[in-house]
Design an enzyme around this catalytic site. Structure first.
Site, mmCIF file in Angstrom:
data_model
loop_
_atom_site.group_PDB
_atom_site.id
_atom_site.type_symbol
_atom_site.label_atom_id
_atom_site.label_comp_id
_atom_site.label_asym_id
_atom_site.label_seq_id
_atom_site.Cartn_x
_atom_site.Cartn_y
_atom_site.Cartn_z
ATOM 1 N N SER A 193 0.870 -1.147 -0.120
ATOM 2 C CA SER A 193 -0.066 0.027 -0.101
ATOM 3 C C SER A 193 0.929 1.234 0.165
ATOM 4 O O SER A 193 1.856 1.160 0.557
ATOM 5 C CB SER A 193 -0.788 0.100 1.422
ATOM 6 O OG SER A 193 -1.742 -1.215 1.262
HETATM 7 N N1 SAH Z 1 -0.943 -4.741 3.968
HETATM 8 C C1 SAH Z 1 0.174 -4.816 2.856
HETATM 9 C C2 SAH Z 1 -0.774 -4.900 1.609
HETATM 10 C C3 SAH Z 1 -1.166 -5.952 1.020
HETATM 11 S S1 SAH Z 1 -2.145 -5.896 -0.462
HETATM 12 C C4 SAH Z 1 1.408 -4.544 2.914
HETATM 13 O O1 SAH Z 1 1.771 -3.862 3.796
HETATM 14 O O2 SAH Z 1 2.321 -4.908 1.797
HETATM 15 C C5 SAH Z 1 -3.659 -6.703 0.089
HETATM 16 C C6 SAH Z 1 -3.676 -8.257 0.399
HETATM 17 O O3 SAH Z 1 -4.733 -8.631 0.798
HETATM 18 C C7 SAH Z 1 -2.983 -9.081 -0.730
HETATM 19 O O4 SAH Z 1 -1.883 -9.687 -0.333
HETATM 20 C C8 SAH Z 1 -4.139 -10.019 -1.182
HETATM 21 O O5 SAH Z 1 -3.490 -11.523 -1.153
HETATM 22 C C9 SAH Z 1 -4.820 -10.019 0.571
HETATM 23 N N2 SAH Z 1 -6.178 -10.648 0.606
HETATM 24 C C10 SAH Z 1 -7.181 -10.410 -0.368
HETATM 25 N N3 SAH Z 1 -8.143 -10.820 0.084
HETATM 26 C C11 SAH Z 1 -7.925 -11.455 1.346
HETATM 27 C C12 SAH Z 1 -8.871 -12.335 2.138
HETATM 28 N N4 SAH Z 1 -9.874 -12.723 1.953
HETATM 29 N N5 SAH Z 1 -8.118 -12.795 3.319
HETATM 30 C C13 SAH Z 1 -6.650 -12.423 3.551
HETATM 31 N N6 SAH Z 1 -6.011 -11.501 2.561
HETATM 32 C C14 SAH Z 1 -6.613 -11.265 1.435
#
Ligand code: SAH
Length: 220
Positions: A69
Site C-alpha cells: 500500500s
Molecule cells: N498490508 C499489505 C498490503 C497488501 S495488498 C502490505 O503492507 O504490503 C492486500 C493483500 O490482501 C494481498 O496480499 C491479498 O492477497 C490479500 N487479500 C485479499 N483478500 C484476502 C482475504 N480474503 N483474506 C486475506 N487476505 C486477503
C-alpha cells in the site's frame, strides 16, 4: 563491502526521513504513526529492483498481482485507528501482503494478528519480518472474511484489500469501543471507518477516496 552497506543504510534513512516530511505535508499529524513509519525500513519489504523507490509515496508491486500500500494511505488508516490518542490494543490486519503494514502496526499495537489468503505471500512476509524480530506479530494463513473468532474480540481491525460490503464476521469481532477501517467499493472506493460504541452499536463514517486490490474469497 561494509562501507557499501553503511552507505546504503544512510541513503535509506535519509529517504525515509523525506517520506515522513512528505506525510506531514499531506496532513498526517499523529506523531506515533510518523514515528512508527520512521522506524520500519520499507525498502526491506519490496523486491530488490524496486528498493530505490521504496520511499516514494506510491503503491508498488509485490508479486501475485498484489501491491504494497501507498505510505500516505497506510499512515491515514493508522491515524484513523489511533484517533484521539486511543491505544490500538489487540489488532487484526486483513491482507498481510509483504508484511510492511503489520510491522508498522506492531510499533503501536499490543498484539498484531495478520491474515493472508495466499500462502506463498505469507511465507514471503514471514521472511521479510524475521530480521526485525517483532515479538508481537502473528501471521495466519486464511480467508480474512472470516476473521479469527478464536482470538476475537479485537480493539482494532484494518483491511488492506477492498470489500464491496462490510464483512459481517469482522464487524462482529470488533470489541466495544473498538475501531475498524477498510476500503469499501469496487471501481469507486472510499475509506470506511466503523466505531463500535461501548453499548455495542455501530457508527459508520465514509471518508477519502482510495484505490486498493479487491478482498477475495477463500485461500490459495
Ligand atoms: N498490508 C499489505 C498490503 C497488501 S495488498 C502490505 O503492507 O504490503 C492486500 C493483500 O490482501 C494481498 O496480499 C491479498 O492477497 C490479500 N487479500 C485479499 N483478500 C484476502 C482475504 N480474503 N483474506 C486475506 N487476505 C486477503
Amino acid at each position: 563491502m561494509i562501507d557499501t552497506t553503511r552507505a546504503a543504510n544512510l541513503t535509506a534513512t535519509r529517504a525515509r526521513a523525506r517520506m515522513i516530511e512528505h506525510l506531514r505535508k499531506l496532513g498526517i499529524r499523529d506523531e506515533a504513526v510518523l514515528d512508527a513509519m520512521n522506524r520500519i525500513p520499507r525498502h526491506a519489504f519490496v523486491e530488490e529492483a524496486l528498493a530505490s523507490r521504496a520511499y516514494e509515496d506510491t503503491a508498488l508491486p509485490l508479486g501475485f498481482q498484489q501491491t504494497i500500500s501507498q505510505p500516505f494511505v497506510v499512515a491515514r488508516m493508522m491515524e484513523l485507528l489511533a484517533a484521539g490518542g486511543r491505544a490500538l490494543g489487540k489488532t487484526l490486519e486483513i491482507g498481510t501482503g509483504c508484511g510492511y503494514q503489520a510491522a508498522v502496526l506492531s510499533c503501536m499495537a499490543s498484539d498484531v494478528y495478520t491474515m493472508e489468503r495466499i500462502a506463498k505471500l505469507l511465507d514471503k512476509a514471514r521472511a521479510n519480518l524475521r530480521p526485525l524480530r517483532l515479538p508481537n506479530v502473528r501471521l495466519k494463513h486464511g480467508d480474512g472474511n472470516l476473521g479469527l473468532p478464536e482470538v476475537a474480540p479485537f480493539d482494532s481491525i484494518i483491511l488492506a484489500a477492498a470489500a464491496e460490503s462490510v464483512p459481517v464476521k469482522l464487524r462482529e469481532q470488533l470489541a466495544p469501543g473498538g475501531r475498524m477501517v477498510m476500503p469499501l467499493g469496487s471501481t469507486q472506493q472510499i475509506i470506511l471507518l466503523i466505531e463500535r460504541t461501548a453499548a455495542g452499536t455501530f457508527k459508520e463514517s465514509r471518508l477519502d477516496a482510495v484505490r486498493f486490490v479487491p478482498l477475495l474469497p477463500g485461500t490459495e
